[in-house]
Design a protein around this motif. Structure first.
Motif, PDB file in Angstrom:
ATOM      1  N   VAL A 154       0.870  -1.182   0.000  1.00 16.31           N
ATOM      2  CA  VAL A 154       0.000   0.000   0.000  1.00 16.31           C
ATOM      3  C   VAL A 154       0.901   1.224   0.000  1.00 16.31           C
ATOM      4  O   VAL A 154       1.694   1.439   0.918  1.00 16.31           O
ATOM      5  N   ARG A 155       0.780   2.030  -1.074  1.00 16.05           N
ATOM      6  CA  ARG A 155       1.612   3.216  -1.262  1.00 16.05           C
ATOM      7  C   ARG A 155       0.702   4.385  -1.620  1.00 16.05           C
ATOM      8  O   ARG A 155       0.242   4.495  -2.755  1.00 16.05           O
ATOM      9  N   LEU A 156       0.453   5.233  -0.628  1.00 16.37           N
ATOM     10  CA  LEU A 156      -0.450   6.367  -0.817  1.00 16.37           C
ATOM     11  C   LEU A 156       0.307   7.619  -1.236  1.00 16.37           C
ATOM     12  O   LEU A 156       1.371   7.913  -0.701  1.00 16.37           O
ATOM     13  N   GLY A 157      -0.286   8.353  -2.142  1.00 21.64           N
ATOM     14  CA  GLY A 157       0.228   9.652  -2.540  1.00 21.64           C
ATOM     15  C   GLY A 157      -0.937  10.544  -2.898  1.00 21.64           C
ATOM     16  O   GLY A 157      -2.100  10.102  -2.916  1.00 21.64           O
ATOM     17  N   PHE A 158      -0.633  11.787  -3.171  1.00 22.34           N
ATOM     18  CA  PHE A 158      -1.681  12.716  -3.587  1.00 22.34           C
ATOM     19  C   PHE A 158      -1.773  12.764  -5.110  1.00 22.34           C
ATOM     20  O   PHE A 158      -0.757  12.665  -5.803  1.00 22.34           O
ATOM     21  N   ALA A 159      -2.977  12.954  -5.610  1.00 20.79           N
ATOM     22  CA  ALA A 159      -3.233  13.062  -7.046  1.00 20.79           C
ATOM     23  C   ALA A 159      -3.026  14.517  -7.489  1.00 20.79           C
ATOM     24  O   ALA A 159      -3.953  15.193  -7.920  1.00 20.79           O
ATOM     25  N   PHE A 160      -1.791  14.982  -7.378  1.00 19.64           N
ATOM     26  CA  PHE A 160      -1.477  16.357  -7.767  1.00 19.64           C
ATOM     27  C   PHE A 160      -1.719  16.539  -9.263  1.00 19.64           C
ATOM     28  O   PHE A 160      -1.329  15.689 -10.067  1.00 19.64           O
ATOM     29  N   ASN A 161      -2.334  17.670  -9.619  1.00 20.26           N
ATOM     30  CA  ASN A 161      -2.601  17.941 -11.033  1.00 20.26           C
ATOM     31  C   ASN A 161      -1.311  17.923 -11.849  1.00 20.26           C
ATOM     32  O   ASN A 161      -1.286  17.419 -12.972  1.00 20.26           O
ATOM     33  N   LYS A 162      -0.244  18.474 -11.309  1.00 18.76           N
ATOM     34  CA  LYS A 162       1.022  18.532 -12.049  1.00 18.76           C
ATOM     35  C   LYS A 162       1.684  17.154 -12.184  1.00 18.76           C
ATOM     36  O   LYS A 162       2.657  17.012 -12.912  1.00 18.76           O
ATOM     37  N   ARG A 163       1.168  16.162 -11.513  1.00 18.38           N
ATOM     38  CA  ARG A 163       1.709  14.806 -11.573  1.00 18.38           C
ATOM     39  C   ARG A 163       0.685  13.818 -12.154  1.00 18.38           C
ATOM     40  O   ARG A 163       0.732  12.636 -11.864  1.00 18.38           O
TER      41      ARG A 163
END
Length: 190
Positions: A119-128
C-alpha cells in the motif's frame, strides 16, 4: 479495498515521506499522531531531508528517522549515487506494509515505489497526472478541495482511504521537559 491490502498484524510497518522545509515537517505531526492512535503498536518511520531531522527527533511515535542529505550532491556523482542507493536498500529491507508519500517530488515517488510496500499512498497532484506517478503509488488521494484547507488538513486527508480518524496534535516532550539534549537523544539515527 485499502484496508484489505494491509495485514492485520500488531507489527504493522509504516513509512511517512515528507521532503520539505522545517515548518512543513511540524505540520506532519498530526498525521503521525493519527497513525499512532489507530495503530498503537505499529513501527512508524519517517523519511525527510537531513536538515529537518531535529524538528521530529523527539517525537515519541517515530521509530526511525531516515535522512536525505542534500550535501550528498557535493560528493561527486558516484558517491552521491552510492548514498542514494544505500538509503533505498535500507528502506527496502524494512518491508513496509504502508508508505505514505506527502511530497510532490519525483524523488519521493521513486522511493515510495522502491520500498515494495503493498500500500503506497500519494496525492493526485494535477502537475503529476501521468502514468509514472500512478505507477509509483498504489492509491492516489484527491487534492480537489486542498485550496480551501489548512496544510494540516491537507496532510490528514491522505489518511481517508485508510479510514484513520484525524487526531488533534498531541504535545510531546521537548528537551527542556525531559532533561535531555539533542546530543543525548535516544532516537536512532540512520
Amino acid at each position: 479495498m485499502m484496508m484489505n491490502n494491509l495485514p492485520d498484524t500488531p507489527d504493522l510497518r509504516i513509512l511517512l515521506i515528507k521532503l520539505r522545509h522545517h515548518g512543513d515537517m511540524l505540520l506532519t505531526t498530526p498525521v503521525i499522531d493519527s497513525l499512532r492512535q489507530h495503530w498503537p503498536h505499529a513501527q512508524i518511520d519517517v523519511l525527510l531531508y537531513e536538515e529537518t531531522r531535529d524538528m521530529l527527533a523527539a517525537h515519541p511515535a517515530i521509530g526511525t528517522i531516515y535522512g536525505i542529505d542534500r550535501k550528498w550532491k557535493h560528493l561527486g556523482t558516484l558517491k552521491h549515487l552510492q548514498k542514494e542507493w544505500q538509503l533505498l536498500c535500507a528502506l527496502r529491507k524494512q518491508h513496509y506494509h504502508l508508505v505514505i508519500n506527502l511530497a510532490d517530488q519525483w524523488r519521493s515517488a521513486i522511493v515510495t515505489r522502491f520500498t515494495g510496500a503493498p500500500v503506497r499512498l500519494g496525492f493526485a497532484f494535477n502537475k503529476r497526472n501521468n502514468a509514472f506517478w500512478r505507477f509509483c503509488h498504489s492509491d492516489l488521494v484527491s487534492v480537489a478541495n486542498h485550496q480551501s484547507l489548512h496544510t494540516v488538513e491537507q496532510n490528514l486527508s491522505i489518511l481517508s482511504p485508510l479510514q484513520v480518524a484525524a487526531q488533534p496534535p498531541s504535545p510531546w516532550p521537548t528537551a527542556q521537559m525531559t532533561g535531555t539534549s539533542p546530543a543525548n537523544s535516544w532516537r536512532k539515527r540512520v
